[in-house]
Write an enzyme that holds these catalytic residues in place. Structure first.
Site, PDB file in Angstrom:
ATOM      1  CG  HIS A  46       5.249  14.957  77.113  1.00 37.41           C
ATOM      2  ND1 HIS A  46       5.796  14.094  78.033  1.00 37.41           N
ATOM      3  CD2 HIS A  46       3.964  15.140  77.483  1.00 37.41           C
ATOM      4  CE1 HIS A  46       4.878  13.750  78.913  1.00 37.41           C
ATOM      5  NE2 HIS A  46       3.756  14.379  78.613  1.00 37.41           N
ATOM      6  N   GLY A  71      -4.786  20.772  94.040  1.00 41.34           N
ATOM      7  CA  GLY A  71      -4.796  19.485  93.321  1.00 41.34           C
ATOM      8  C   GLY A  71      -3.402  19.005  92.961  1.00 41.34           C
ATOM      9  CB  SER A 119       7.525  17.219  92.880  1.00 38.94           C
ATOM     10  OG  SER A 119       6.987  17.171  91.592  1.00 38.94           O
ATOM     11  CD  GLU A 148      11.212  15.230  90.202  1.00 40.50           C
ATOM     12  OE1 GLU A 148      10.927  14.029  90.068  1.00 40.50           O
ATOM     13  OE2 GLU A 148      10.449  16.038  90.780  1.00 40.50           O
ATOM     14  CG  ASP A 178       7.573  20.543  85.575  1.00 41.58           C
ATOM     15  OD1 ASP A 178       7.171  21.049  84.512  1.00 41.58           O
ATOM     16  OD2 ASP A 178       7.322  19.366  85.908  1.00 41.58           O
TER      17      ASP A 178
HETATM   18  C1  GLA Z   1       6.317  16.893  83.543  1.00 43.72           C
HETATM   19  C2  GLA Z   1       7.837  16.980  83.571  1.00 43.72           C
HETATM   20  C3  GLA Z   1       8.349  18.117  82.668  1.00 43.72           C
HETATM   21  C4  GLA Z   1       7.726  18.052  81.279  1.00 43.72           C
HETATM   22  C5  GLA Z   1       6.215  17.863  81.365  1.00 43.72           C
HETATM   23  C6  GLA Z   1       5.577  17.615  80.028  1.00 43.72           C
HETATM   24  O1  GLA Z   1       5.745  18.011  84.146  1.00 43.72           O
HETATM   25  O2  GLA Z   1       8.299  17.190  84.889  1.00 43.72           O
HETATM   26  O3  GLA Z   1       9.757  18.072  82.610  1.00 43.72           O
HETATM   27  O4  GLA Z   1       8.319  17.054  80.510  1.00 43.72           O
HETATM   28  O5  GLA Z   1       5.856  16.785  82.210  1.00 43.72           O
HETATM   29  O6  GLA Z   1       5.701  18.731  79.210  1.00 43.72           O
END
Ligand code: GLA
Length: 387
Positions: free
Chosen positions: A35, A123, A129, A161, A173
């Site tokens: 986060h 999972g 995504s 997104e 991600d």
């Molecule tokens: C999800 C979001 C990322 C990041 C994580 C937490 O995977 O897509 O951008 O914020 O949560 O680290």
């Protein structure tokens, strides 16, 4: 599925002939720095060797025909490159979202395509995504010859997104999926997008991923709420310190300024962000020095912070982490990813992995009634054309 099987799968659904191309983009696991991407801090993810495959052939009209080998009963779904519409809960939103983002950058996608998707990420919670967005971005760049770097593609995925799907995620991600390298984690500064590859060599240990198999719903609403709480804390802090983002503050500066934050909940969220940033930098240093005791301790602290300050776990994840930490040869264990379900990462001595699997699975089942899936992390390369 190998390349021949993927192509055969495509041809069975859409017919043979023409310029049929295949692409792949991986899922990700984050080691630490949770986060932080939307707080402009550092994150430390790596790409998996599993992900999403796309086999595609351009069409002469503007239609998109989607088929998922994972959901064959859905049959062929339809879209149109000139009329991108978000459909409730449909996986096709990730494809259309990327087209939306690429178009927003001024590129013209003037032909539709037939698109066969197959995913093998185990999972949920390992960014299938983002893998979908990056595989589609990679495909569009290649077929249409757009001047997009892998980082541009990652940014288009994030934009999909944020602007199309309504999930206000950061860049982690998509960046990991586009830029991953086998055997490496990415130490990424999300404020500048500067990055470094760090070898993932844990002498005598392995990184173990455990999926809670907890069906997680409402993740995006919790997630968007956390983002707003961080934003509120930042606005309060800005009245007393000259900063743009939470992760600019050192823990000392934060302790001096934190009384400016009005709401105790927002204060706890900001505390997580500030201390997690420090932990992440220390963890990368520890890993480089192969100091697994320190690395594992920082992972534990990150996990506790996610549980108690960020309130981003759930009883199932808490049980999985608690049971993992009880095992012999475990240096650290924590929830990874967005939260409220999904996966944990643990650092486990090689000779203790068999017992870890057995004991954690059993205890987790007893405590939650659920079966978890436990496997060794295998890293892989970022998004690319495969045939
Ligand atoms: C999800 C979001 C990322 C990041 C994580 C937490 O995977 O897509 O951008 O914020 O949560 O680290």
């Amino acid at each position: 599925m190998n390349n021949a099987e993927l192509k055969e799968g495509f041809c069975k659904v859409f017919g043979t002939g023409g310029d049929i191309r295949g692409y792949f983009a991986p899922g990700r696991v984050n080691l630490i720095g949770e986060h932080l991407d939307y707080n402009r801090g550092h994150v430390f993810p790596c790409a998996l060797n599993t992900g999403n495959y796309a086999v595609v052939r351009l069409r002469d009209d503007k239609k998109i025909h989607f088929f998922s080998a994972n959901y064959p009963r859905l049959g062929i779904l339809e879209g149109d490159v000139d009329a991108l519409v978000k459909k409730n809960g449909s996986w096709t939103n990730y494809v259309e979202g990327v087209l939306f983002a690429i178009r927003e950058k001024g590129y013209v996608v003037d032909r539709g395509f037939d698109c066969y998707i197959y995913g093998n990420i185990p999972g949920s919670g390992l960014s299938s995504s983002a893998a979908m967005e990056v595989v589609i971005g990679t495909m569009v760049k290649d077929f249409f010859g757009f001047d997009l770097t892998p980082i541009d593609i990652a940014l288009c995925g994030q934009r999909a997104e944020n602007g199309f799907i309504g999930m206000n995620c950061g860049i982690m991600d998509q960046f990991a999926s586009a830029m991953g390298k086998t055997g490496k984690a990415i130490f990424l500064d999300t404020a500048t997008l500067e990055y470094e590859y760090v070898p993932l060599e844990l002498k005598g240990c392995k990184i173990i991923v455990a999926n809670s198999n907890k069906p997680h719903s409402l993740v995006s609403s919790h997630y968007n709420e956390r983002r707003q709480e961080c934003e509120r804390a930042l606005q309060d802090l800005k009245k007393v310190v000259d900063i743009h983002n939470l992760c600019e503050l050192t823990p000392e500066q934060f302790e001096n300024a934190k009384s400016a934050i009005q709401d105790p909940v927002c204060l706890a969220r900001a505390k997580h962000a500030v201390y997690e940033e420090e932990r992440t930098k220390k963890a990368v240093l520890a890993l480089r020095e192969n100091d697994l005791v320190t690395f594992g301790t920082l992972l534990n602290e990150s996990g506790d912070s996610l549980r108690y300050d960020y309130d981003a776990t759930c009883p199932e994840i808490d049980a999985l982490v608690e049971e993992a930490r009880k095992q012999k040869g475990v240096y650290g264990s924590r929830e990874t990813g967005g939260g409220w379900g999904g996966n944990t990462v643990s650092i486990v001595r090689e000779e203790n992995i068999a017992d870890f699997r057995k004991n954690v699975s059993k205890a987790y089942k007893e405590r939650t009634g659920l079966n978890c899936s436990i496997y060794e992390l295998e890293t892989g390369e970022g998004g690319r054309r495969i045939f």
